[in-house]
Write an enzyme that holds these catalytic residues in place. Structure first.
Site, short mmCIF file in Angstrom:
data_model
loop_
_atom_site.label_atom_id
_atom_site.label_comp_id
_atom_site.label_asym_id
_atom_site.label_seq_id
_atom_site.Cartn_x
_atom_site.Cartn_y
_atom_site.Cartn_z
N ASN A 111 -2.42 4.80 -55.21
CA ASN A 111 -3.85 4.48 -55.04
C ASN A 111 -4.25 4.26 -53.57
O ASN A 111 -5.41 4.44 -53.22
CB ASN A 111 -4.26 3.32 -55.93
CG ASN A 111 -3.56 2.04 -55.57
OD1 ASN A 111 -2.50 2.05 -54.98
ND2 ASN A 111 -4.16 0.92 -55.95
N GLU A 124 4.88 -6.16 -54.79
CA GLU A 124 3.42 -6.31 -54.81
C GLU A 124 2.94 -5.57 -56.04
O GLU A 124 2.99 -4.34 -56.09
CB GLU A 124 2.80 -5.68 -53.56
CG GLU A 124 3.26 -6.28 -52.25
CD GLU A 124 2.72 -7.68 -52.01
OE1 GLU A 124 1.73 -8.07 -52.66
OE2 GLU A 124 3.30 -8.40 -51.18
N CYS A 139 -5.54 -2.30 -56.95
CA CYS A 139 -4.89 -3.51 -57.48
C CYS A 139 -5.84 -4.69 -57.38
O CYS A 139 -5.71 -5.65 -58.12
CB CYS A 139 -3.61 -3.79 -56.72
SG CYS A 139 -3.83 -3.75 -54.95
N GLU A 178 2.39 -9.25 -47.73
CA GLU A 178 2.36 -8.17 -46.74
C GLU A 178 1.24 -8.43 -45.74
O GLU A 178 0.47 -9.38 -45.89
CB GLU A 178 2.16 -6.83 -47.45
CG GLU A 178 3.34 -6.48 -48.32
CD GLU A 178 3.36 -5.03 -48.75
OE1 GLU A 178 2.45 -4.61 -49.47
OE2 GLU A 178 4.32 -4.32 -48.37
P1 NAD Z 1 4.20 2.61 -60.68
O1 NAD Z 1 4.84 1.30 -60.87
O2 NAD Z 1 4.14 3.53 -61.83
O3 NAD Z 1 4.90 3.41 -59.49
C1 NAD Z 1 5.03 2.88 -58.19
C2 NAD Z 1 6.16 3.60 -57.47
O4 NAD Z 1 7.40 3.28 -58.10
C3 NAD Z 1 6.06 5.12 -57.51
O5 NAD Z 1 6.51 5.65 -56.27
C4 NAD Z 1 7.01 5.49 -58.63
O6 NAD Z 1 7.50 6.80 -58.54
C5 NAD Z 1 8.12 4.46 -58.42
N1 NAD Z 1 8.95 4.20 -59.60
C6 NAD Z 1 8.63 4.35 -60.90
N2 NAD Z 1 9.69 4.01 -61.68
C7 NAD Z 1 10.70 3.63 -60.86
C8 NAD Z 1 12.03 3.17 -61.05
N3 NAD Z 1 12.54 3.03 -62.26
N4 NAD Z 1 12.76 2.87 -59.96
C9 NAD Z 1 12.26 2.97 -58.72
N5 NAD Z 1 11.00 3.43 -58.47
C10 NAD Z 1 10.22 3.75 -59.52
O7 NAD Z 1 2.72 2.29 -60.12
P2 NAD Z 1 1.55 3.33 -59.79
O8 NAD Z 1 1.00 3.83 -61.09
O9 NAD Z 1 1.98 4.33 -58.77
O10 NAD Z 1 0.48 2.38 -59.07
C11 NAD Z 1 -0.41 1.60 -59.75
C12 NAD Z 1 0.07 0.16 -59.83
O11 NAD Z 1 0.30 -0.34 -58.52
C13 NAD Z 1 -0.94 -0.78 -60.44
O12 NAD Z 1 -0.30 -1.67 -61.32
C14 NAD Z 1 -1.50 -1.52 -59.24
O13 NAD Z 1 -2.04 -2.79 -59.53
C15 NAD Z 1 -0.30 -1.62 -58.38
N6 NAD Z 1 -0.68 -1.87 -56.99
C16 NAD Z 1 -0.43 -3.10 -56.46
C17 NAD Z 1 -0.80 -3.39 -55.15
C18 NAD Z 1 -0.53 -4.73 -54.54
O14 NAD Z 1 -0.44 -4.80 -53.32
N7 NAD Z 1 -0.35 -5.80 -55.30
C19 NAD Z 1 -1.44 -2.40 -54.39
C20 NAD Z 1 -1.69 -1.16 -54.97
C21 NAD Z 1 -1.29 -0.90 -56.27
#
Ligand code: NAD
Length: 497
Positions: free
Chosen positions: A151, A249, A283, A463
């Site tokens: 995102n 995060e 997020c 962060e």
């Molecule tokens: P996601 O958890 O599906 O994926 C995040 C990353 O992790 C991707 O690069 C993905 O390929 C990788 N990943 C997935 N499975 C894994 C595994 N088993 N081992 C290691 N890596 C793995 O999240 P998303 O759909 O890409 O992003 C949306 C989410 O991110 C939402 O929940 C959002 O709230 C959160 N987010 C949080 C923040 C924050 O700073 N708190 C900021 C932006 C987004």
């Protein structure tokens, strides 16, 4: 279409799998944005090996010199801002004003992290024994594994990479499968800034093979992850087993409170931006709107009138307000939640279906959606939807509003609109969240303040700001005894008296 490669040890290379993934524009599924390496564990191993070797010399480069690379990077990103923003809109859909902002956040982070190159403060403190000095200093950790979501395709990688580098770590970065192009662009900028080979390495691919291996690799000493709470929890468990440092995060279920005494027009602008900016895929997005009873009916009417005027379309068109969702799968998830909301008894007052008018038929657009009559226990009030769906709840007074806001597993961002300074300060004190805005929407963080949340939003790290340095450094306490004799702390202090 140009094939994008991995970047390992200063070279652009194919994955050893020989396989690639195709990425398409979510605003127009017929447009291929690029093909990217579908990497394997072996590619990760090569990248970690390069990072481990580069660490030997990178950690010895004085921090002010490391910072100069970051200043150069900031300048390069500034120069390429428009192109990188356009690429980002094509790969993930958000509107061009927002993707410009995403690159700008990377520029801001480059300068912030660069400045830390001449600070990286520790503490010099007096020692209890004579002729003895004591201080603390920060040391790098080693190879950092950086795993990022789709995102904020460039901003979030920079939040991790730039502080990691200025602290003297080297890095292996894995972008989300939906948005590798922005990180390819970022790594090209690193290469052009002259960062030495092996210091920054990029491996594209999915979470199961690439992400898992980064987390499990014994030579990766710190993991910085941003993504869903579900994946974050699994990573936290894996890192716990090997006692690896990990910053997580994660998700949010953020709320905006509007009190009776608020400037309602301002609050309206806030919720429109907070709930429907980035098509709700932040997020920090406003996913719950908590309205004080006396103004609820009027505010909801104003909101529905304004939502109708939002223009959906391809984010490259400057007049568009809301772009598509990132993928077909994301649109299906959002629609499932809308069905759940209806089934649970919430009242759909606007939207609630895919938007397929005109050119939008080609992409994954969804109508901005508003539910009224939502109660705290409904799933649409509790679970992160990550789409343009706003749940409206009602509150009797400030205490009730804050209690409703806090009634969630998450705790990232929050907002209150009020003109009463007493109410504002009580909300700041009582809201359980990492970020609270007064008279501003839940989105809009600046990089010089800590970013992160409480409860299931993370594991306590922050962060941005200088707090990010705690993720990427180890503290070392140093004692220098220049008395020329054995002095025993806590024991010989008494004999000095
Ligand atoms: P996601 O958890 O599906 O994926 C995040 C990353 O992790 C991707 O690069 C993905 O390929 C990788 N990943 C997935 N499975 C894994 C595994 N088993 N081992 C290691 N890596 C793995 O999240 P998303 O759909 O890409 O992003 C949306 C989410 O991110 C939402 O929940 C959002 O709230 C959160 N987010 C949080 C923040 C924050 O700073 N708190 C900021 C932006 C987004």
């Amino acid at each position: 279409m140009h094939e994008m490669l991995n970047y390992i040890d200063g070279k652009w290379v194919h994955s050893r799998t020989g396989k690639t993934n195709e990425n398409r524009n979510p605003a127009d599924d017929s447009e291929v944005v690029g093909t990217f390496q579908a990497s394997s564990e072996e590619d990760v191993d090569a990248a970690v090996d390069a990072a481990r070797r580069a660490y030997r010399s990178w950690r010895l480069v004085p921090a002010p010199r490391r910072a100069e690379y970051l200043y150069a990077l900031g300048a390069i990103l500034k120069e390429r801002k428009e192109q990188y923003a356009k690429d980002m809109t094509r790969e993930m859909g958000k509107v061009i004003a927002e993707t410009r902002g995403d690159v700008q956040e990377g520029i801001d982070t480059a300068y912030l992290a660069g400045g830390e190159g001449r600070r990286l403060f520790g503490d010099a403190v007096p020692c209890e024994l004579p002729n003895k000095a004591g201080w603390s200093e920060r040391h790098p950790i080693g190879v950092a594994g950086l795993i990022t979501p789709w995102n904020f395709p460039m901003a979030i990688p920079t939040w991790k990479l730039f502080p990691a580098l200025v602290c003297g770590n080297t890095a292996v970065i894995k972008p989300a499968s939906d948005t590798p192009l922005s990180v390819v662009n970022l790594v090209k900028a690193c290469e052009d800034a002259g960062i030495p080979p092996g210091v920054v390495n990029l491996v594209t691919g999915d979470g199961r093979s690439v992400g898992n291996r980064i987390v499990g690799h014994p030579d990766v000493r710190v993991i910085s992850f941003t993504g869903s709470s579900q994946v974050g929890r699994r990573l936290g468990e894996a890192c716990g087993k090997s006692l690896k440092r990990v910053s997580l995060e994660l998700g949010g279920k953020n709320a905006q409170i509007v009190m009776e005494d608020a400037d309602l027009d301002l609050a309206l602008e806030g919720v429109l931006w907070g709930a429907f900016g980035t098509c709700g895929q932040r997020c920090t997005a406003t996913s719950r709107l908590i309205l004080h009873k006396p103004i609820k009916g009027r505010f909801l009417e104003m909101l529905v009138e304004r939502v109708k005027t939002l223009k959906l379309g391809n984010g490259l068109d400057e007049s568009v307000d809301v772009g598509p969702l990132v993928s077909k799968a994301q649109r299906e998830t959002v629609h499932e939640y809308v069905e759940i909301g209806k089934k649970d008894g919430a009242r759909l007052v606007y939207g609630g279906e895919p938007y397929t008018r005109g050119e939008c038929e080609k992409g994954w657009f969804y109508m901005p959606t508003i539910f009224d009559g939502v109660t705290r226990s409904m799933r649409i009030a509790r679970e992160e939807i990550f789409g343009p769906v706003l749940s409206v709840l009602e509150a009797d007074n400030l205490e009730d509003a804050v209690e409703t806001l806090n009634d969630t597993d998450y705790g990232l961002s929050s907002s209150i609109y009020t003109r009463d300074v007493n109410k504002a300060f009580r909300a700041i004190r009582d809201i359980e969240a990492g970020i609270t805005y007064v008279n501003g929407p839940t989105i809009g963080a600046e990089v010089q303040l800590p970013f992160g949340g409480v409860k299931d939003t993370g594991n306590g790290h922050r962060e941005a700001s200088h707090t990010v340095l705690d993720i990427f450094t180890e503290w070392k306490s140093v004692y220098v005894d220049y008395s020329g004799k054995l002095q025993r702390a806590q024991i010989d202090t008494e004999s000095q008296e």
